[in-house]
Design a protein around this motif. Structure first.
Motif, PDB file in Angstrom:
ATOM      1  N   SER A   1     -13.976   2.830 -41.027  1.00 17.92           N
ATOM      2  CA  SER A   1     -15.134   1.958 -41.260  1.00 17.92           C
ATOM      3  C   SER A   1     -14.737   0.493 -41.272  1.00 17.92           C
ATOM      4  N   ALA A   2     -13.488   0.225 -41.696  1.00 18.60           N
ATOM      5  CA  ALA A   2     -13.008  -1.164 -41.755  1.00 18.60           C
ATOM      6  C   ALA A   2     -12.500  -1.647 -40.397  1.00 18.60           C
ATOM      7  N   GLY A   3     -12.450  -0.740 -39.403  1.00 19.52           N
ATOM      8  CA  GLY A   3     -11.996  -1.139 -38.067  1.00 19.52           C
ATOM      9  C   GLY A   3     -10.505  -1.013 -37.854  1.00 19.52           C
ATOM     10  N   TYR A   4      -9.795  -0.369 -38.778  1.00 23.49           N
ATOM     11  CA  TYR A   4      -8.351  -0.175 -38.654  1.00 23.49           C
ATOM     12  C   TYR A   4      -8.107   1.212 -38.055  1.00 23.49           C
ATOM     13  N   ASP A   5      -8.262   1.315 -36.723  1.00 24.89           N
ATOM     14  CA  ASP A   5      -8.252   2.621 -36.066  1.00 24.89           C
ATOM     15  C   ASP A   5      -6.898   3.323 -36.121  1.00 24.89           C
ATOM     16  N   GLU A   6      -5.810   2.567 -36.004  1.00 23.57           N
ATOM     17  CA  GLU A   6      -4.483   3.198 -36.032  1.00 23.57           C
ATOM     18  C   GLU A   6      -4.203   3.814 -37.405  1.00 23.57           C
ATOM     19  N   LYS A   7      -4.563   3.076 -38.452  1.00 26.69           N
ATOM     20  CA  LYS A   7      -4.386   3.611 -39.806  1.00 26.69           C
ATOM     21  C   LYS A   7      -5.282   4.827 -40.011  1.00 26.69           C
ATOM     22  N   ALA A   8      -6.506   4.754 -39.495  1.00 25.85           N
ATOM     23  CA  ALA A   8      -7.438   5.877 -39.631  1.00 25.85           C
ATOM     24  C   ALA A   8      -6.867   7.111 -38.951  1.00 25.85           C
ATOM     25  N   LEU A   9      -6.336   6.944 -37.728  1.00 25.50           N
ATOM     26  CA  LEU A   9      -5.763   8.071 -36.992  1.00 25.50           C
ATOM     27  C   LEU A   9      -4.593   8.680 -37.746  1.00 25.50           C
ATOM     28  N   GLU A  10      -3.757   7.818 -38.340  1.00 22.61           N
ATOM     29  CA  GLU A  10      -2.600   8.290 -39.114  1.00 22.61           C
ATOM     30  C   GLU A  10      -3.043   9.232 -40.234  1.00 22.61           C
ATOM     31  N   TYR A  11      -4.077   8.819 -40.969  1.00 19.24           N
ATOM     32  CA  TYR A  11      -4.510   9.644 -42.105  1.00 19.24           C
ATOM     33  C   TYR A  11      -5.358  10.840 -41.674  1.00 19.24           C
ATOM     34  N   TYR A  12      -6.122  10.691 -40.606  1.00 21.90           N
ATOM     35  CA  TYR A  12      -6.880  11.838 -40.099  1.00 21.90           C
ATOM     36  C   TYR A  12      -5.927  12.949 -39.629  1.00 21.90           C
ATOM     37  N   GLU A  13      -4.826  12.545 -39.005  1.00 25.21           N
ATOM     38  CA  GLU A  13      -3.847  13.538 -38.546  1.00 25.21           C
ATOM     39  C   GLU A  13      -3.213  14.251 -39.734  1.00 25.21           C
ATOM     40  N   LEU A  14      -2.875  13.480 -40.787  1.00 27.55           N
ATOM     41  CA  LEU A  14      -2.323  14.085 -41.998  1.00 27.55           C
ATOM     42  C   LEU A  14      -3.320  15.064 -42.618  1.00 27.55           C
TER      43      LEU A  14
ATOM     44  N   ASP B   1      -4.783  19.755 -44.667  1.00 24.96           N
ATOM     45  CA  ASP B   1      -6.009  20.194 -45.339  1.00 24.96           C
ATOM     46  C   ASP B   1      -7.062  20.527 -44.290  1.00 24.96           C
ATOM     47  N   LYS B   2      -6.717  21.451 -43.364  1.00 25.35           N
ATOM     48  CA  LYS B   2      -7.540  21.682 -42.175  1.00 25.35           C
ATOM     49  C   LYS B   2      -8.866  22.359 -42.515  1.00 25.35           C
ATOM     50  N   ASP B   3      -9.964  21.733 -42.064  1.00 21.81           N
ATOM     51  CA  ASP B   3     -11.286  22.348 -42.070  1.00 21.81           C
ATOM     52  C   ASP B   3     -12.078  21.703 -40.942  1.00 21.81           C
ATOM     53  N   ALA B   4     -13.366  22.048 -40.821  1.00 23.01           N
ATOM     54  CA  ALA B   4     -14.165  21.533 -39.699  1.00 23.01           C
ATOM     55  C   ALA B   4     -14.279  20.018 -39.729  1.00 23.01           C
ATOM     56  N   THR B   5     -14.371  19.437 -40.931  1.00 25.18           N
ATOM     57  CA  THR B   5     -14.534  17.986 -41.055  1.00 25.18           C
ATOM     58  C   THR B   5     -13.261  17.242 -40.695  1.00 25.18           C
ATOM     59  N   THR B   6     -12.112  17.683 -41.234  1.00 19.45           N
ATOM     60  CA  THR B   6     -10.862  16.980 -40.928  1.00 19.45           C
ATOM     61  C   THR B   6     -10.500  17.146 -39.453  1.00 19.45           C
ATOM     62  N   ALA B   7     -10.855  18.302 -38.890  1.00 19.99           N
ATOM     63  CA  ALA B   7     -10.611  18.489 -37.456  1.00 19.99           C
ATOM     64  C   ALA B   7     -11.480  17.551 -36.630  1.00 19.99           C
ATOM     65  N   PHE B   8     -12.767  17.435 -36.999  1.00 18.40           N
ATOM     66  CA  PHE B   8     -13.648  16.542 -36.247  1.00 18.40           C
ATOM     67  C   PHE B   8     -13.173  15.094 -36.332  1.00 18.40           C
ATOM     68  N   ASN B   9     -12.849  14.640 -37.532  1.00 21.92           N
ATOM     69  CA  ASN B   9     -12.442  13.233 -37.689  1.00 21.92           C
ATOM     70  C   ASN B   9     -11.180  12.925 -36.889  1.00 21.92           C
ATOM     71  N   TYR B  10     -10.232  13.858 -36.898  1.00 25.96           N
ATOM     72  CA  TYR B  10      -9.012  13.666 -36.125  1.00 25.96           C
ATOM     73  C   TYR B  10      -9.338  13.615 -34.634  1.00 25.96           C
ATOM     74  N   ALA B  11     -10.194  14.544 -34.189  1.00 24.61           N
ATOM     75  CA  ALA B  11     -10.587  14.565 -32.781  1.00 24.61           C
ATOM     76  C   ALA B  11     -11.286  13.268 -32.381  1.00 24.61           C
ATOM     77  N   TYR B  12     -12.179  12.798 -33.229  1.00 26.40           N
ATOM     78  CA  TYR B  12     -12.986  11.618 -32.907  1.00 26.40           C
ATOM     79  C   TYR B  12     -12.107  10.393 -32.670  1.00 26.40           C
ATOM     80  N   LYS B  13     -11.026  10.268 -33.436  1.00 27.63           N
ATOM     81  CA  LYS B  13     -10.124   9.127 -33.257  1.00 27.63           C
ATOM     82  C   LYS B  13      -9.247   9.275 -32.016  1.00 27.63           C
TER      83      LYS B  13
END
Length: 808
Positions: free
Chosen positions: A662-675, A680-692
């Motif tokens: 949301s803050a526009g820091y896409d690389e940081k977002a991708l880092e944490y979405y991958e973690l 903690d894999k579920d449909a939401t964490t998978a979607f967020n990781y995919a979206y980035k």
């Protein structure tokens, strides 16, 4: 015929053969003036000659211990405290360690400008904790310790020079210092036996004017008052932490020469330290990152600020070197061509900064004259008063013309009506500042004292002698901003004008009434300057279950004390309420969002201090949620990231990613979405990781979207994104998926169960399906943050049209 302006002409009692009725034994009293500065403090003493009645002043030399134990003495003492090798250092020794130690932990500076901000234990990990003999947990503590040292040095000087031990004090402060700042300063002084009586606090511009009058007169070059004229003096006080502007008028009446305040600029946290900070942010920080092979996105805001703090010393050195070089080549306050050249100056000292990402190195901090000129433009804009915002390290820097314009506007003067511009403060030595003011005030004479840093304390000592010695005040102080009460009228009601002389008589406002029947409470929110600076909310609760009747009269009584403290009382049908200020940040204009964050910061600081200097889990959670609530996603992400470092949980990874995204820091977002996806894999964490991964790796994007739908077949976000992908590939299943996602969000929309982010998803799905009108309806209906009200607008009063006056 022109009349010379000097202390005797401003205070005729000094011309008498016998000094008229002094309030104290003036010849057996030491009159002390303290200029308490953000970066440097100076103390002076004033004496009066028994025969000539001439007043003379001199600065007091103060002993200061260096970090090696040696003692040096100077009339200037840096306003810095350090705890080093189990010894308390104040002044030069502490200043030498200013950038080596950690601010708020074992070194404290700029605490003058932090007075009045109740953020709890702001220095929660201070090495001088509650168990110390001199604890420093907040700016008020730091001021108390500083004045304890200062008072001991003044006492030593008085003893050593066999001067009268009966001492009377005056302390100079920014003219725009407000009630809570004054209150905490007075506390720190009185805790150390520096008694302040009534108007012993003097506004710095007024003190500077008194000193200039005395010095210019003693050098046979006095200011003059032409017959029938009333010269206007704009006092420009640009120090390390403040930029204060006052406008004085000189004139003659039946009592002789007078000087009076016409206006004071609004409080502006702006000073020479800000120039250092801008240089560090915009020029040295990028140099450091480039040489170290790092990006600004590698660091969180608190760590960026710590890095910038360690770059302030070379930034200040570069500023001083450039200013001194340009001053030598300057003629008639006009900048030479060298002031915009591409030639560099450099600081030889190598800078090394230890961070979470390893050691950062800057071999040779450097700055060109053109770059410095560019930095100064932020402070010297006269056509736009919008603050300059930096990018890589978010900060705002105001222009010096902001306080100048507010002072001129309040005095109802144009710049061409100013006869003199008197410079004070160490930052006024800056040649770029002097050139800018010369250009702006083309019709004015510039008055620049030889020593811009010591003459305010001399003026304060003169004020101490005249006020404490004779109970007179040559220049009566005024209020800097109007006081307002918020009512149901179209605009807030002015209850005390800016420029009111203080102390003022009791003011009674009796034209306010209740606006409706059955009102259970009456609320009177009182503000300073504008509605974003709320000081009080006076609340009268009805003693009757039926409440107040419509048009019930409400009386408001106000009084400004000599220390610029506002006393307020409200009365209605026999019920009276007197209040204390409700706003611990009265020196700041605060939006509702800022209030929410400051409240959370205060609580987090208190809890961290109580937890031995370690932030608590609850405190950090409340703080990150406060940042998130007001839309500061970057600070929310960084705070949650810190929380996760101290109190690890795999369930935080996804939310950290959401906030960084949301803050526009896409690389940081991708880092944490991958973690989050891995741990903690579920449909939401998978979607967020995919979206980035959407714009980075199309194949993996599709693969993980499909994984998300295997985990949750009806996940609307995954349906929508995969549907768009298939639609572009001419697969008919694509539109079906988008329709299914749309129906899922639409059901939530119709049952009022939408999350804030789902509004944009639903409107996008509607657009994709060609439903433009519905998409706009969804966007328009997205709830907006309205803040948390500090008062109930239904309980406000209204001005009675039929009756009521303001009495003095």
């Amino acid at each position: 015929m022109a009349t010379d302006i000097n202390i005797k002409s401003l205070f005729p009692a000094l011309r008498n053969t016998q000094v008229a009725r002094p309030a104290t034994d003036i010849f057996n009293t030491s009159f002390i003036g303290i200029d308490f500065g953000t970066s440097t403090t100076v103390v002076s003493i004033a004496t009066i000659d028994k025969g000539t009645k001439e007043i003379s002043t001199k600065p007091i030399w103060l002993n200061q211990k260096l970090d090696d134990g040696a003692i040096m003495s100077s009339e200037k003492i840096p306003t810095v405290i350090a705890w080093y090798n189990n010894q308390l250092l104040v002044g030069k020794g502490a200043a030498d360690l200013k950038y080596q130690l950690k601010k708020g932990v074992n070194v404290w500076y700029s605490f003058k400008m932090e007075l009045g901000e109740d953020l709890g234990s702001k220095y929660y990990n201070s090495e001088l904790d509650r168990n110390s003999s001199s604890p420093i947990l907040n700016p008020k503590d730091a001021a108390k310790v500083f004045f304890q040292y200062l008072k001991a040095q003044i006492d030593r000087y008085i003893r050593t020079n066999n001067l009268p031990t009966n001492m009377q004090f005056a302390v100079s402060i920014p003219a725009s210092f407000e009630a809570n700042q004054r209150k905490e300063l007075i506390f720190a002084l009185e805790q150390n036996g520096i008694s302040i009586n009534k108007q012993s606090l003097i506004d710095e511009p007024n003190a500077a004017f008194l000193s200039y009058v005395q010095v210019s007169s003693s050098e046979n070059n006095p200011l003059t008052l032409p017959e029938g004229d009333n010269p206007k003096v704009l006092v420009f006080d640009f120090g390390a932490g403040t930029c204060d502007v006052s406008i004085l008028e000189l004139g003659k009446d039946l009592n002789g020469i007078y000087s009076k305040n016409l206006s004071i600029s609004k409080f502006e946290k702006l000073g020479g330290d800000d120039i250092d900070r801008l240089i560090a942010i915009d020029f040295l920080f990028p140099q450091l990152l480039k040489e170290s092979g790092k990006s600004h996105e590698d660091f969180r805001t608190p760590e960026k600020n710590r890095i910038v703090t360690q770059l302030l010393k070379p930034a200040e050195q570069l500023k001083i070197m450039i200013c001194e070089n340009i001053s030598l080549k300057m003629s008639n306050r006009i900048l030479p061509n060298e002031s915009i050249s591409k030639d560099y100056v450099s600081v030889g000292n190598r800078v090394e900064i230890d961070t979470r990402k390893g050691l950062l190195t800057l071999s040779e901090p450097k700055l060109s004259y053109a770059e410095f000129n560019e930095a100064m433009k932020a402070f010297l804009k006269s056509t736009s008063l919008v603050p300059y915002r930096t990018k890589n390290v978010t900060d705002e820097f105001a222009t010096i013309f902001s306080p100048i314009q507010t002072a001129l506007k309040k005095a109802s003067l144009s710049k061409d009506e100013i006869d003199y511009v008197l410079f004070i403060g160490g930052s006024s030595k800056n040649p770029y500042v002097q050139a800018a003011l010369k250009e702006h005030f083309k019709e004015s004479e510039l008055l620049i004292p030889r020593d811009l840093q010591t003459h305010v304390s001399a003026g304060a000592s003169i004020h101490s002698l005249i006020y404490n010695g004779f109970n007179k005040n040559i220049i009566q102080p005024i209020t800097s901003e109007p006081f307002l009460v918020i009512t149901k009228d179209e605009t807030p009601k002015v209850i005390l004008k800016a420029g009111t002389h203080i102390p003022c008589d009791l003011i009674v406002i009796d034209d306010l009434v209740t606006s409706q029947d059955g009102q259970q409470a009456i609320e009177l929110p009182i503000c300073l300057g504008n509605v974003n600076k709320l000081l009080y909310n006076i609340k009268i609760v009805s003693s009757s279950s039926s409440g107040f009747k419509r048009n019930t009269p409400v009386k408001l009584e106000l009084e400004i004390t000599t220390d610029k403290l506002l006393l307020a009382r409200a009365t209605s049908i026999g019920q009276s309420v007197m209040v204390e200020p409700i706003n611990p940040f009265a020196n700041k204009e605060l939006t509702t969002e800022q209030r929410i964050v400051l409240k959370a910061e205060r609580q987090a600081n208190i809890e961290a201090e109580q937890n031995g200097g370690k932030p608590t889990k609850a405190g950090l959670e409340a703080l990150y949620k406060a940042y998130e609530k007001v839309g500061n996603d970057l600070r929310a992400a960084e705070t949650l990231e810190l929380l996760n470092e101290i109190y690890p949980s795999i369930h935080n990874y996804n939310q950290i990613g959401v906030l960084f995204s949301s803050a526009g820091y896409d690389e940081k977002a991708l880092e944490y979405y991958e973690l989050a996806y891995q741990k903690d894999k579920d449909a939401t964490t998978a979607f967020n990781y995919a979206y980035k991964l959407k714009s980075k790796d199309k194949a993996k994007f599709k693969e993980i979207l499909e994984e998300s739908l295997r985990l949750e077949p009806d996940k609307p976000h995954s349906l929508y994104e995969l549907g768009k992908l298939l639609k572009r590939e001419q697969d008919p299943k694509g539109k079906e998926m988008i329709q299914k996602a749309f129906e899922s969000w639409k059901r939530k929309f119709e049952s009022n169960r939408m999350s804030e982010s789902d509004y944009s998803w639903l409107s996008s799905a509607a657009d994709e399906l060609g439903m433009r009108d519905f998409a706009q309806q969804v966007r328009d209906s997205k709830p907006k943050f309205n803040g948390e009200k500090l008062y109930n607008s239904e309980n406000l009063t209204i001005t009675s049209r039929e009756e009521g006056i303001i009495k003095k």
